[in-house]
Design an enzyme around this catalytic site. Structure first.
Site, PDB file in Angstrom:
ATOM      1  N   HIS A 180      37.955  52.094  45.319  1.00  0.00           N
ATOM      2  CA  HIS A 180      39.070  52.158  46.276  1.00  0.00           C
ATOM      3  C   HIS A 180      39.997  53.321  45.962  1.00  0.00           C
ATOM      4  O   HIS A 180      40.113  53.769  44.829  1.00  0.00           O
ATOM      5  CB  HIS A 180      39.824  50.820  46.368  1.00  0.00           C
ATOM      6  CG  HIS A 180      40.719  50.483  45.227  1.00  0.00           C
ATOM      7  ND1 HIS A 180      41.191  49.212  45.005  1.00  0.00           N
ATOM      8  CD2 HIS A 180      41.244  51.236  44.222  1.00  0.00           C
ATOM      9  CE1 HIS A 180      41.970  49.220  43.940  1.00  0.00           C
ATOM     10  NE2 HIS A 180      42.019  50.421  43.442  1.00  0.00           N
TER      11      HIS A 180
ATOM     12  N   GLU B  68      40.068  49.486  50.379  1.00  0.00           N
ATOM     13  CA  GLU B  68      38.958  48.852  49.675  1.00  0.00           C
ATOM     14  C   GLU B  68      37.638  49.215  50.360  1.00  0.00           C
ATOM     15  O   GLU B  68      37.637  49.764  51.468  1.00  0.00           O
ATOM     16  CB  GLU B  68      39.161  47.326  49.683  1.00  0.00           C
ATOM     17  CG  GLU B  68      40.509  46.853  49.122  1.00  0.00           C
ATOM     18  CD  GLU B  68      40.620  46.958  47.602  1.00  0.00           C
ATOM     19  OE1 GLU B  68      39.738  47.566  46.953  1.00  0.00           O
ATOM     20  OE2 GLU B  68      41.608  46.431  47.046  1.00  0.00           O
TER      21      GLU B  68
ATOM     22  N   ASP C  73      51.082  53.192  47.999  1.00  0.00           N
ATOM     23  CA  ASP C  73      50.798  51.814  48.412  1.00  0.00           C
ATOM     24  C   ASP C  73      51.760  50.858  47.732  1.00  0.00           C
ATOM     25  O   ASP C  73      52.488  51.249  46.813  1.00  0.00           O
ATOM     26  CB  ASP C  73      49.328  51.437  48.118  1.00  0.00           C
ATOM     27  CG  ASP C  73      48.923  51.680  46.666  1.00  0.00           C
ATOM     28  OD1 ASP C  73      49.804  51.926  45.813  1.00  0.00           O
ATOM     29  OD2 ASP C  73      47.712  51.621  46.372  1.00  0.00           O
TER      30      ASP C  73
ATOM     31  N   ASN D 251      35.980  49.620  42.020  1.00  0.00           N
ATOM     32  CA  ASN D 251      35.116  49.481  43.204  1.00  0.00           C
ATOM     33  C   ASN D 251      35.168  50.724  44.095  1.00  0.00           C
ATOM     34  O   ASN D 251      34.643  50.717  45.198  1.00  0.00           O
ATOM     35  CB  ASN D 251      35.510  48.234  44.008  1.00  0.00           C
ATOM     36  CG  ASN D 251      36.927  48.330  44.576  1.00  0.00           C
ATOM     37  OD1 ASN D 251      37.641  49.298  44.302  1.00  0.00           O
ATOM     38  ND2 ASN D 251      37.324  47.339  45.341  1.00  0.00           N
TER      39      ASN D 251
HETATM   40  P1  PGA Z   1      44.758  51.980  37.272  1.00  0.00           P
HETATM   41  O1  PGA Z   1      44.547  51.595  38.811  1.00  0.00           O
HETATM   42  O2  PGA Z   1      45.266  53.378  37.236  1.00  0.00           O
HETATM   43  O3  PGA Z   1      45.774  51.000  36.770  1.00  0.00           O
HETATM   44  O4  PGA Z   1      43.418  51.840  36.621  1.00  0.00           O
HETATM   45  C1  PGA Z   1      43.889  52.498  39.641  1.00  0.00           C
HETATM   46  C2  PGA Z   1      43.524  51.853  40.950  1.00  0.00           C
HETATM   47  O5  PGA Z   1      43.167  50.661  40.963  1.00  0.00           O
HETATM   48  O6  PGA Z   1      43.551  52.543  41.977  1.00  0.00           O
END
Ligand code: PGA
Length: 221
Positions: free
Chosen positions: A125, A130, A60, A123
């Site tokens: 995702h 999302e 992404d 959350n």
């Molecule tokens: P992070 O992000 O590895 O920086 O915690 C993960 C995500 O939000 O998918």
């Protein structure tokens, strides 16, 4: 579903990925950024030849970033891994191109995904899919959830405040031959539990992985 809990999760996951590449050097994989996978990429960067035949798709990317933004997902993955291992093919996501989602789908359709390496948001995702994202979705421009926008501030330190991005969709992540989710730290404990043991629902995108036959969760203690 495999739940692997270890203090050495980043080393273990890196070793497992090198094993996969040894078995199938031309593996096609989709890789996340965020902060969680960075220790694993650090280990992999020490095996510069392992990716010589592999194909890597960025999971992404945030929208509206300056081209030289060092915390873009592309710049982060390049710095952590791609610049060290130089895979045969590396496909980033250029969010400014309106035709980009279809072009990313075409990349996926050219050979599928053998492995998706993902993080998880608080959350639930996966990528920027999302809560409420369609289980059969393909690559799309999406709006970020409030917790994702807040979380992104860790990366951008006020330089940018992205509100949208382009992400590989849940349909293609769920169709990957194998899916790994990396999660570390107390802040992820609750959502990992809800994703692995709670109801399967698009309200918690990672819970959809309960339907996938080959998922490994790489977790710290
Ligand atoms: P992070 O992000 O590895 O920086 O915690 C993960 C995500 O939000 O998918």
């Amino acid at each position: 579903m495999n739940l692997r809990r270890s203090k050495m999760w980043a080393d273990d996951a890196a070793a497992a990925l090198l094993d996969r590449l040894h078995e199938r050097p031309e593996m096609r994989m989709c890789l996340a950024t965020g902060s969680t996978p960075l220790p694993m990429y650090g280990r992999l960067a020490q095996s510069p030849d392992a990716f010589a035949a592999a194909a890597v798709l960025l999971l992404d990317e945030f929208g509206d970033l300056p081209a030289d933004e060092p915390a873009s997902c592309d710049a982060t993955l390049r710095r952590a891994l791609i610049d060290h291992v130089r895979p045969a093919d590396y496909r980033a996501i250029v969010t400014a191109h309106p035709g980009e989602p279809a072009a990313v789908d075409a990349w996926i359709d050219a050979g599928g995904l053998d492995l998706a390496v993902l993080g998880i948001g608080v959350n639930g995702h996966l990528g920027m899919n999302e809560p409420g994202a369609p289980a059969d979705g393909r690559t799309a421009r999406v709006d970020l959830a409030p917790t994702t926008m807040e979380g992104a501030q860790r990366y951008f330190e006020g330089r940018a405040r992205p509100t949208w991005g382009v992400t590989v969709g849940l349909g293609d992540l769920l169709a990957a031959g194998e899916v790994w989710v990396l999660a570390a730290g107390e802040s992820k404990a609750d959502i990992v539990r809800r994703s692995t043991d709670g109801p399967v629902t698009t309200a918690v995108p990672a819970s959809l992985l309960q339907r996938h036959p080959n998922v490994t969760w790489w977790l710290d203690r």
